[in-house]
Design a protein around this motif. Structure first.
Motif, PDB file in Angstrom:
ATOM      1  N   HIS A  30      30.223  -7.637   2.332  1.00  0.00           N
ATOM      2  CA  HIS A  30      31.054  -6.705   1.565  1.00  0.00           C
ATOM      3  C   HIS A  30      32.173  -6.108   2.409  1.00  0.00           C
ATOM      4  N   GLY A  31      32.436  -6.715   3.546  1.00  0.00           N
ATOM      5  CA  GLY A  31      33.442  -6.185   4.441  1.00  0.00           C
ATOM      6  C   GLY A  31      32.808  -5.606   5.685  1.00  0.00           C
ATOM      7  N   PRO A  32      33.615  -5.071   6.600  1.00  0.00           N
ATOM      8  CA  PRO A  32      33.093  -4.534   7.862  1.00  0.00           C
ATOM      9  C   PRO A  32      32.068  -3.422   7.642  1.00  0.00           C
ATOM     10  N   LEU A  33      31.155  -3.307   8.591  1.00  0.00           N
ATOM     11  CA  LEU A  33      30.145  -2.251   8.552  1.00  0.00           C
ATOM     12  C   LEU A  33      30.811  -0.878   8.553  1.00  0.00           C
ATOM     13  N   ILE A  34      30.330   0.024   7.706  1.00  0.00           N
ATOM     14  CA  ILE A  34      30.764   1.419   7.720  1.00  0.00           C
ATOM     15  C   ILE A  34      29.685   2.205   8.454  1.00  0.00           C
ATOM     16  N   ASP A  35      29.997   2.629   9.660  1.00  0.00           N
ATOM     17  CA  ASP A  35      29.008   3.285  10.520  1.00  0.00           C
ATOM     18  C   ASP A  35      29.101   4.799  10.379  1.00  0.00           C
ATOM     19  N   LEU A  36      28.138   5.379   9.687  1.00  0.00           N
ATOM     20  CA  LEU A  36      28.056   6.827   9.497  1.00  0.00           C
ATOM     21  C   LEU A  36      26.797   7.368  10.161  1.00  0.00           C
ATOM     22  N   SER A  37      26.377   6.703  11.233  1.00  0.00           N
ATOM     23  CA  SER A  37      25.074   7.027  11.820  1.00  0.00           C
ATOM     24  C   SER A  37      25.138   8.130  12.868  1.00  0.00           C
TER      25      SER A  37
END
Length: 390
Positions: A30-37
């Motif tokens: 679904h596209g690049p990882l969205i890192d909200l960690s």
């Protein structure tokens, strides 16, 4: 066969690496990882900051041991800064520099409590503070924060939770993990409660530089009579200057508290990183406008998150502010760990499960939204809608 310290052995492994491992199974479908960690700045340090770090790191003047309490120049510059922020009079003797705010908390906790004592925290809580107390043999007491109250603690609940063995109350504002910003009046009431009950208030303000523009002073505690006998303030330079790898934090407290902390620091680390201290002392006044623009940028990201989540009614914002949002997921029958793991593997959104921050938080996830720009945050609408665990 030798055995490990049971106070350490019983702890779970660090949570961030465990969550990052889940991301290995995401295939960018679904596209690049969205890192909200993890709470790291989503933009680079200012070029002047990098230049100053290089300048002082290459100086032989900072290769030896430094003052335990911190470089005099940084202590004074920071004392002046704190005085300006709070409209108070804070001196060099009220400041101790540490290797990051986590270490500041370790020092504060050890200075006021010992094995068998207790410290009170709110629930949800910042997990590193809870595990710090566990390793030290200090009991953790918890005062629940009602989601219906925006995860702000109620004075009556805090008061009821102060048992005879409690030596301190630790709060975080703006809060980690919820993002909730404690109003100045509430912080003042909490201080008054601690003063009346004869316990310390440990106030972690790691994210105070990201309060909404025009919010005013975070509190008036440093103008209260005998504040030094009750308050221990914690701060981090990491977020504001985008240098978490250089590990630099600060304690603001009474001179006697600073003396006690120095005893602890001499055994933990002797002194905080010296080159970074010299660099920040010069950067603090120089980069004021850049830091102010970063505050505005984080505010825009917070607004983008609220707008995005408003379009996904099944997902609810429990609280939002500074770096974090506490998001209520719609999957009642699933644990927060199950939802978080599925979210990264199926939708490419990496965040932390609510259960990492205390019992009763299974319906929540922590989004560290400061890591992503507004355009990336807007992608969450499609990503979250893709997740189906019913």
């Amino acid at each position: 066969m030798p055995v490990f310290n049971p106070l350490v052995e019983k702890l779970v492994p660090p949570p961030i690496p465990a969550v990052l491992a889940w991301a290995k199974d995401y295939r960018d479908q679904h596209g690049p990882l969205i890192d909200l960690s993890q709470a790291v700045p989503g933009y680079p340090p200012h070029p002047d900051m990098m230049g100053l770090l290089g300048k002082y790191a290459s100086s032989t003047a900072y290769t030896g041991y430094g003052p335990i309490e911190g470089e005099t120049v940084l202590r004074q510059v920071y004392a002046d800064h704190v005085s300006d922020v709070y409209g108070a009079t804070v001196g060099l003797d009220n400041v101790h520099i540490t290797a990051g705010c986590n270490q500041a908390f370790v020092c504060a906790a050890m200075a006021v409590a010992g094995s068998g004592d207790a410290e009170l925290m709110t629930n949800p809580f910042y997990f590193n503070q809870e595990t710090t107390l566990a390793m030290l043999g200090i009991r953790s007491r918890f005062a629940p924060c009602d989601p219906k109250n925006g995860f702000l603690p109620k004075i009556s609940v805090l008061e009821a939770a102060i048992t005879p063995d409690v030596r301190a109350l630790a709060i975080v504002s703006p809060n980690n993990p919820t993002g909730a910003v404690y109003p100045p009046a509430l912080i003042s009431d909490i201080f008054d409660l601690c003063q009346a009950r004869g316990i310390w208030l440990i106030l972690d303000e790691t994210y105070r530089d990201f309060l909404p523009a025009g919010a005013g002073r975070p509190h008036d505690l440093l103008t209260k009579p005998r504040w030094e006998e009750t308050l221990i303030g914690l701060y981090s330079f990491s977020k504001s200057f985008c240098i978490p790898g250089h590990r630099l934090g600060a304690i603001t407290a009474g001179a006697e508290t600073v003396t006690q902390v120095a005893k602890i620091m001499d055994n933990l680390q002797i002194c905080a990183p010296r080159a970074a201290q010299a660099a920040v002392a010069e950067a603090l006044p120089r980069l004021a406008e850049w830091r102010e623009e970063n505050r505005r940028e984080i505010g825009r990201r917070a607004e983008a998150l609220k707008a995005t989540m408003a379009g996904i009614p099944a997902w609810e914002v429990g609280a939002v502010g500074a770096y974090f949002a506490f998001i209520r997921h719609p999957f009642e029958a699933r644990t927060s760990s199950e939802v978080a793991e599925a979210l990264v593997r199926e939708a490419g959104v990496l965040c932390l499960p609510g259960i990492y921050f205390g019992e009763g938080q299974e319906r929540y996830l922590r989004f560290a939204f400061a890591n992503a720009d507004a355009a990336t945050i807007g992608l969450l609408s499609d990503r979250l809608s893709r997740l189906s665990l019913l």
